[in-house]
Design an enzyme around this catalytic site. Structure first.
Site, PDB file in Angstrom:
ATOM      1  N   GLU A   1      17.237   9.675 105.055  1.00 50.09           N
ATOM      2  CA  GLU A   1      18.009  10.457 104.072  1.00 50.09           C
ATOM      3  C   GLU A   1      17.142  11.483 103.338  1.00 50.09           C
ATOM      4  OE1 GLU A   1      21.212  10.756 103.326  1.00 50.09           O
ATOM      5  OE2 GLU A   1      21.653  10.451 101.206  1.00 50.09           O
TER       6      GLU A   1
ATOM      7  N   THR B   1      25.776  18.953 100.436  1.00 43.50           N
ATOM      8  CA  THR B   1      24.537  18.741  99.677  1.00 43.50           C
ATOM      9  C   THR B   1      23.583  19.902  99.926  1.00 43.50           C
ATOM     10  OG1 THR B   1      24.809  16.365  99.827  1.00 43.50           O
ATOM     11  CG2 THR B   1      22.599  17.133  99.365  1.00 43.50           C
TER      12      THR B   1
HETATM   13  N1  HSE Z   1      20.025  13.740  94.513  1.00 42.79           N
HETATM   14  C1  HSE Z   1      20.790  14.411  95.520  1.00 42.79           C
HETATM   15  C2  HSE Z   1      21.148  15.795  95.036  1.00 42.79           C
HETATM   16  C3  HSE Z   1      22.041  13.605  95.787  1.00 42.79           C
HETATM   17  O1  HSE Z   1      21.585  15.907  93.888  1.00 42.79           O
HETATM   18  O2  HSE Z   1      20.990  16.769  95.779  1.00 42.79           O
HETATM   19  C4  HSE Z   1      22.822  14.110  96.937  1.00 42.79           C
HETATM   20  O3  HSE Z   1      22.380  13.576  98.133  1.00 42.79           O
END
Ligand code: HSE
Length: 307
Positions: A133, A181
Site C-alpha cells: 500500500e 487517492t
Molecule cells: N493517508 C492517505 C492520504 C490515505 O490521505 O492520501 C489514503 O490512502
C-alpha cells in the site's frame, strides 16, 4: 488429483473499512469501521474469481488486487500460491476514502496465509500490507481494529492500537462523486509552513488524549488539520456545508475520511440512529448527492473463519 471447489475447505475473510488520517494524522492515524468486505475462498484447480455484485472495474483474473496481494505474500514467504476460487462480497465503496484498496490487500494476505498455512503474525501481515500500500494508516486498523497510530520508519512500521471506549461512533457522509487517492495526493504541497506543522503536532496529541481520556469534546480541536485538508477541500463539492450541518447536529468533529471524498463525523454512539436520520435529511440540500452511513467502531480487525 486436486479437490474440487465443493470438497476443499471453504473459508471466509472479513476485513473492515477504515478511515485514515482522522484530521491531523496524515498518513499516520486510522480507524476501523463496522463495514466489511468479505471474501469466501478455497483452493481450486484454477484461479476463479466471482463477485456477489457485478462490477466491471474489478478484474476477475491475475490483475485483481486481492490476488496480487496473495501472490506477493506467497513470494515474500518463498512459496508457490496454489490456484484458488474466491467470491467477493464488497460492501466498502471503491475510491470513497473508506479503505477499499487496503481491505483488498489485507484480504489477499490472509488468503495466502490460510492457503499456505504460513501462520503470519499481525505484525508480519502489517509489514507486507504496508509494502504493497505504501503507507500504513489504512492497512493497520484493517488488521488490528480500533484506532491505530502508526509510524513508518523507513519501511518498519510501529503501530499503537488505542482502545476505543465510551459513547463514540461515526457517521460517514458519502457523495456520488469519486476521487482517486492519486488525484488527492497530487493536490498536496511539497512543503508546509512550520506553524502549520506545529499546529498538527498539537492536534495529534489532543486526538490521542481524547481517546485515552474519553473526553471526546477535544475532537473538535483535534481534527483541525492544516497539512492536507486545506489543500484538498476544493476537490470535495459541499465540504464546508457537510461540516456545518454535522456541527449543527452535535457531532464532536468532522474531517475528510482518508483522501476523500467521504467525510467522517465523530458522534455519540447513543445518538447513532437519530444523528444519521437528521444528517441524511440535511445532506439532501448539499450538492453532491451525499448520503449518511452510520458505523460503530470495529475493535478487532480482519478475521478468517471457516465458511
Ligand atoms: N493517508 C492517505 C492520504 C490515505 O490521505 O492520501 C489514503 O490512502
Amino acid at each position: 488429483m486436486k479437490e474440487s471447489i465443493s470438497q476443499a475447505p471453504m473459508h471466509i475473510v472479513h476485513v473492515p473499512a477504515t478511515s485514515a488520517n482522522l484530521g491531523a494524522g496524515f498518513d499516520t492515524a486510522g480507524l476501523a469501521l463496522d463495514i466489511y468486505n468479505s471474501i469466501a475462498f478455497c483452493e481450486a484447480d484454477t484461479l476463479t474469481i466471482e463477485l456477489a455484485e457485478p462490477n466491471p472495474s474489478i478484474p476477475l483474473d491475475e490483475r485483481n488486487l486481492i490476488y496480487i496481494a496473495a501472490k506477493q505474500t506467497a513470494d515474500f514467504a518463498g512459496r508457490i500460491l496454489p490456484p484458488f476460487y474466491m467470491k467477493q462480497y464488497n460492501n466498502i465503496p471503491m475510491a470513497s476514502g473508506m479503505g477499499s484498496s487496503a481491505a483488498c490487500i489485507v484480504a489477499g494476505i490472509y488468503i495466502a496465509d490460510t492457503l499456505l498455512n504460513l501462520w503470519l503474525s499481525k505484525k508480519q501481515i502489517l509489514d507486507i500490507a504496508n509494502q504493497i500500500e505504501g503507507h500504513p494508516d489504512n492497512v493497520a486498523p484493517a488488521i488490528y481494529g480500533g484506532l491505530c497510530i502508526n509510524q513508518n520508519n523507513g519501511g518498519n512500521v510501529l503501530t499503537l492500537q488505542i482502545p476505543v471506549k465510551g459513547d463514540i461512533a461515526c457517521c460517514i457522509a458519502y457523495p456520488d462523486f469519486a476521487l482517486s487517492t492519486h488525484e488527492a495526493r497530487k493536490a498536496l504541497p511539497q512543503q508546509v509552513p512550520m506553524a502549520d506543522a506545529v499546529h498538527n503536532l498539537s492536534c495529534m496529541a489532543l486526538l490521542t488524549a481524547a481517546f485515552y481520556t474519553q473526553d471526546y469534546s477535544l475532537l473538535s480541536s483535534a481534527l483541525t488539520d492544516r497539512l492536507h485538508q486545506p489543500y484538498r477541500k476544493h476537490l470535495l463539492t459541499g465540504y464546508d456545508q457537510v461540516i456545518k450541518e454535522a456541527n449543527k447536529l452535535g457531532a464532536y468533529g468532522t474531517c475528510i475520511s482518508g483522501a476523500g471524498p467521504s467525510m467522517l463525523s465523530f458522534i455519540k454512539e447513543s445518538e447513532l440512529s437519530s444523528f444519521t436520520e437528521s444528517f441524511s435529511i440535511a445532506l439532501r440540500e448539499i450538492p453532491g448527492n451525499w448520503i449518511a452511513i452510520p458505523s460503530r467502531i470495529n475493535a478487532n480487525g480482519a478475521i478468517v473463519e471457516e465458511a
